[in-house]
Design a protein around this motif. Structure first.
Motif, mmCIF file in Angstrom:
data_model
loop_
_atom_site.group_PDB
_atom_site.id
_atom_site.type_symbol
_atom_site.label_atom_id
_atom_site.label_comp_id
_atom_site.label_asym_id
_atom_site.label_seq_id
_atom_site.Cartn_x
_atom_site.Cartn_y
_atom_site.Cartn_z
ATOM 1 N N TYR A 146 7.526 -22.317 -34.635
ATOM 2 C CA TYR A 146 7.962 -21.235 -34.897
ATOM 3 C C TYR A 146 6.708 -20.241 -35.079
ATOM 4 O O TYR A 146 5.514 -20.756 -35.522
ATOM 5 N N MET A 147 6.606 -19.053 -34.744
ATOM 6 C CA MET A 147 5.325 -18.423 -34.756
ATOM 7 C C MET A 147 5.527 -16.888 -35.060
ATOM 8 O O MET A 147 6.800 -16.212 -35.175
ATOM 9 N N GLU A 148 4.495 -16.274 -35.436
ATOM 10 C CA GLU A 148 4.234 -14.998 -36.067
ATOM 11 C C GLU A 148 3.244 -14.191 -35.529
ATOM 12 O O GLU A 148 2.112 -14.724 -35.236
ATOM 13 N N ARG A 149 3.337 -12.753 -35.469
ATOM 14 C CA ARG A 149 2.359 -12.085 -35.065
ATOM 15 C C ARG A 149 2.226 -10.709 -36.006
ATOM 16 O O ARG A 149 3.166 -10.296 -36.501
ATOM 17 N N ASP A 150 1.071 -10.707 -36.646
ATOM 18 C CA ASP A 150 0.751 -9.551 -37.325
ATOM 19 C C ASP A 150 0.620 -8.084 -36.789
ATOM 20 O O ASP A 150 -0.220 -8.046 -35.825
ATOM 21 N N LEU A 151 1.464 -7.218 -36.979
ATOM 22 C CA LEU A 151 1.721 -6.111 -36.581
ATOM 23 C C LEU A 151 0.688 -4.925 -36.743
ATOM 24 O O LEU A 151 0.875 -3.882 -36.408
ATOM 25 N N GLU A 152 -0.018 -5.362 -38.181
ATOM 26 C CA GLU A 152 -1.094 -4.420 -38.439
ATOM 27 C C GLU A 152 -2.486 -4.509 -37.539
ATOM 28 O O GLU A 152 -3.112 -3.424 -37.542
ATOM 29 N N LEU A 153 -2.375 -5.514 -36.698
ATOM 30 C CA LEU A 153 -3.504 -5.916 -35.623
ATOM 31 C C LEU A 153 -3.099 -5.105 -34.486
ATOM 32 O O LEU A 153 -2.020 -4.993 -33.983
ATOM 33 N N PRO A 154 -4.133 -4.490 -33.684
ATOM 34 C CA PRO A 154 -4.083 -3.725 -32.379
ATOM 35 C C PRO A 154 -3.264 -4.568 -31.526
ATOM 36 O O PRO A 154 -3.320 -5.877 -31.445
ATOM 37 N N VAL A 155 -2.452 -4.033 -30.599
ATOM 38 C CA VAL A 155 -1.708 -4.349 -29.316
ATOM 39 C C VAL A 155 -2.506 -3.937 -28.167
ATOM 40 O O VAL A 155 -2.614 -2.881 -27.838
ATOM 41 N N LEU A 265 7.820 -2.257 -31.902
ATOM 42 C CA LEU A 265 7.914 -2.613 -33.045
ATOM 43 C C LEU A 265 6.925 -1.975 -33.988
ATOM 44 O O LEU A 265 7.129 -1.620 -35.290
ATOM 45 N N GLN A 266 5.939 -1.940 -33.544
ATOM 46 C CA GLN A 266 4.681 -1.149 -34.356
ATOM 47 C C GLN A 266 5.151 0.254 -34.582
ATOM 48 O O GLN A 266 4.837 1.016 -35.682
ATOM 49 N N ASN A 267 5.825 0.987 -33.469
ATOM 50 C CA ASN A 267 6.412 2.354 -33.847
ATOM 51 C C ASN A 267 7.446 2.411 -34.743
ATOM 52 O O ASN A 267 7.769 3.571 -35.321
ATOM 53 N N ARG A 268 8.115 1.230 -35.025
ATOM 54 C CA ARG A 268 9.090 1.315 -35.998
ATOM 55 C C ARG A 268 8.656 0.836 -37.363
ATOM 56 O O ARG A 268 9.303 0.698 -38.118
ATOM 57 N N GLN A 269 7.396 0.934 -37.539
ATOM 58 C CA GLN A 269 6.519 0.322 -38.781
ATOM 59 C C GLN A 269 6.994 -1.025 -39.236
ATOM 60 O O GLN A 269 7.192 -1.401 -40.309
ATOM 61 N N ALA A 270 7.116 -1.758 -38.092
ATOM 62 C CA ALA A 270 7.473 -3.388 -38.607
ATOM 63 C C ALA A 270 6.058 -3.932 -38.892
ATOM 64 O O ALA A 270 5.000 -3.658 -38.449
ATOM 65 N N ARG A 271 6.218 -4.959 -39.816
ATOM 66 C CA ARG A 271 4.848 -5.459 -40.209
ATOM 67 C C ARG A 271 4.683 -6.814 -39.669
ATOM 68 O O ARG A 271 3.376 -7.141 -39.090
#
Length: 306
Positions: A146-155, A265-271
């Motif tokens: 199981y993995m996760e990605r911090d969406l406050e970091l740049p893509v 997801l970033q554009n949807r303000q997901a964390r």
């Protein structure tokens, strides 16, 4: 103690057992009341209840995943849980024994595959359940990372090959769902999705409100690659069913697809973006790490061939 079939008036008690277990083992796989509508539960016929003193003290449920190739197995995903008490082991044993017949019945009309495997997914903290299934002869198979990605970091944006086009897609009509299934099943012949499950999934409130397929098409409108995103907890989104058809593998499509999904997801303000990948899909795991995903925990899968 009695073993009885599912009854709707016991639904609240079933969910209380699930709640007790989730509080004790927060990394165990869990489900919510909407999951009881999953058609792979065969109209809730795949759920058995253990009653003691007139109260539900445990349950077993299993999802029947059919395969359509003689090279691969049907998979029965079994879940047995009880409230914490001294007789829990005996309850689990009776639930398992009572589940074998409906498991066999559920696969009678299935395509003739290589065989049937009963699978259980367990976190390392679930030592009692792990020991229970190992004593029954279950053996290690694969792990789910199981993995996760911090969406406050740049893509970092990644370009697709020029002939491909990405779009946000919500398959609704049968031809659209069948187009999706055709591509998905070609990529996952060992564990293909079924129409009945996908149709149910697309009717779930969490999907209808915020879910989407991020899809890549070629210039002939053939589905080349795809992934699903839908909300989990507040600000978190699952990413599932990531695939690229064989013809387009090794051409950077997967990285571009993941980049598009993360920006969406970033554009949807997901964390945070969440996903899971099996230990045998090493290329996919490498791509996810390159896209900024970090491993958070693991669940092992034990199997018994029947």
């Amino acid at each position: 103690m009695e073993i009885l079939p599912y009854s709707k008036d016991r639904q609240e008690e079933i969910m209380m057992v699930e709640k007790f277990y989730a509080e004790k083992y927060p990394f165990a796989e869990s489900f919510d009341v909407l999951d009881l509508k999953n058609p792979l539960l065969n109209g809730r016929k795949n759920i058995l209840l253990a009653l003691q003193g007139g109260k539900v003290v445990g349950f077993s449920k299993f999802l029947s995943r059919q395969n359509f190739s003689s090279k691969f197995y049907h998979h029965i995903w079994l879940d047995i849980k009880t409230v914490p008490f001294n007789g829990a082991h005996e309850v689990m044993k009776k639930l398992f024994q009572s589940s074998i017949r409906p498991i066999r019945e559920s696969t009678k009309s299935y395509f003739r595959a290589a065989g049937t495997r009963i699978c259980v997914k367990l976190h390392e903290s679930e030592t009692e359940r792990s020991r229970f299934f190992e004593e029954l002869g279950f053996l290690p198979w694969i792990d789910f990372y199981y993995m996760e990605r911090d969406l406050e970091l740049p893509v970092m944006p990644v370009k697709l090959p020029e002939s491909l086009l990405v779009k946000v897609w919500k398959p609704k009509k049968e031809p659209e769902i069948l187009k999706y299934l055709s591509a998905e099943q070609s990529c996952f012949p060992d564990s293909p999705l079924e129409y009945r499950y996908l149709n149910y999934f697309f009717q779930r409130p969490d999907w209808k409100s915020h879910g989407a397929v991020i899809a890549v098409f070629d210039d002939r409108k053939n589905l080349v690659a795809s992934l699903m995103v839908y909300p989990s907890n507040d600000g978190e989104y699952y990413t599932e069913e990531v695939f690229v058809v064989n013809k387009w593998r090794g051409k950077g499509v997967a990285r571009a697809l993941m980049s598009e999904a993360l920006i969406y997801l970033q554009n949807r303000q997901a964390r945070r973006a969440l996903l899971s990948v099996t230990s045998d899909r090493t290329t996919a795991m490498k791509i996810y790490r390159e896209c900024g995903y970090d491993h958070t925990f693991t669940r092992k899968v034990l199997v018994l061939t029947v």
